[in-house]
Motif scaffolding. Structure first.
Motif, PDB file in Angstrom:
ATOM      1  N   LEU A 156      37.875  38.661  39.583  1.00  0.00           N
ATOM      2  CA  LEU A 156      37.673  37.493  38.730  1.00  0.00           C
ATOM      3  C   LEU A 156      38.977  37.032  38.087  1.00  0.00           C
ATOM      4  O   LEU A 156      39.247  35.828  37.996  1.00  0.00           O
ATOM      5  N   GLY A 197      41.123  35.394  40.850  1.00  0.00           N
ATOM      6  CA  GLY A 197      40.527  34.105  41.191  1.00  0.00           C
ATOM      7  C   GLY A 197      40.710  33.075  40.096  1.00  0.00           C
ATOM      8  O   GLY A 197      40.945  31.894  40.367  1.00  0.00           O
ATOM      9  N   THR A 198      40.617  33.509  38.859  1.00  0.00           N
ATOM     10  CA  THR A 198      40.808  32.602  37.730  1.00  0.00           C
ATOM     11  C   THR A 198      42.239  32.085  37.686  1.00  0.00           C
ATOM     12  O   THR A 198      42.466  30.885  37.466  1.00  0.00           O
ATOM     13  N   THR A 221      42.564  29.575  40.420  1.00  0.00           N
ATOM     14  CA  THR A 221      41.745  28.405  40.130  1.00  0.00           C
ATOM     15  C   THR A 221      42.393  27.494  39.103  1.00  0.00           C
ATOM     16  O   THR A 221      42.454  26.279  39.299  1.00  0.00           O
ATOM     17  N   THR A 230      34.723  32.060  41.410  1.00  0.00           N
ATOM     18  CA  THR A 230      36.061  31.487  41.236  1.00  0.00           C
ATOM     19  C   THR A 230      36.350  30.401  42.270  1.00  0.00           C
ATOM     20  O   THR A 230      36.944  29.375  41.943  1.00  0.00           O
ATOM     21  N   SER A 248      37.132  26.441  41.807  1.00  0.00           N
ATOM     22  CA  SER A 248      38.336  25.946  42.469  1.00  0.00           C
ATOM     23  C   SER A 248      38.013  24.777  43.400  1.00  0.00           C
ATOM     24  O   SER A 248      38.765  23.803  43.473  1.00  0.00           O
TER      25      SER A 248
END
Length: 87
Positions: free
Chosen positions: A9, A12-13, A16, A65, A69
């Motif tokens: 996470l 991915g954050t 993103t 995520t 995105s």
């Protein structure tokens, strides 16, 4: 949620939110001449494939995520197409 999910996470954050400054800049300036539609289109398609992969693997961090995105990159693609017409 385990430690691996938290790392996923977080990664991915980071990826993103990286497009948010570009979206804000384009929104304010309405200039997209230096931004490649092909690059953002390929990136957006790749993100869609990541979502499919995440669904197939039942991997929530990948799904969440990349879904966010995808929305952000679709906004960017829209801005490129919309503001390119105005140039």
């Amino acid at each position: 949620m385990n430690f691996t999910d938290i790392i996923g996470l977080f990664a991915g954050t980071c990826v993103t939110i990286s497009v948010i400054p570009q979206i804000i800049k384009v929104w304010k300036t309405k200039k997209v001449k230096q931004i490649s539609l092909k690059t953002f289109s390929i990136l957006t398609f790749g993100i869609l494939v990541w979502i499919i992969y995440g669904v197939l693997k039942n991997d929530l961090p990948i799904i969440i995520t990349n879904s966010v995105s995808l929305c952000l990159n679709l906004i960017m693609v829209y801005f490129i197409i919309y503001y390119e017409k105005e140039s």
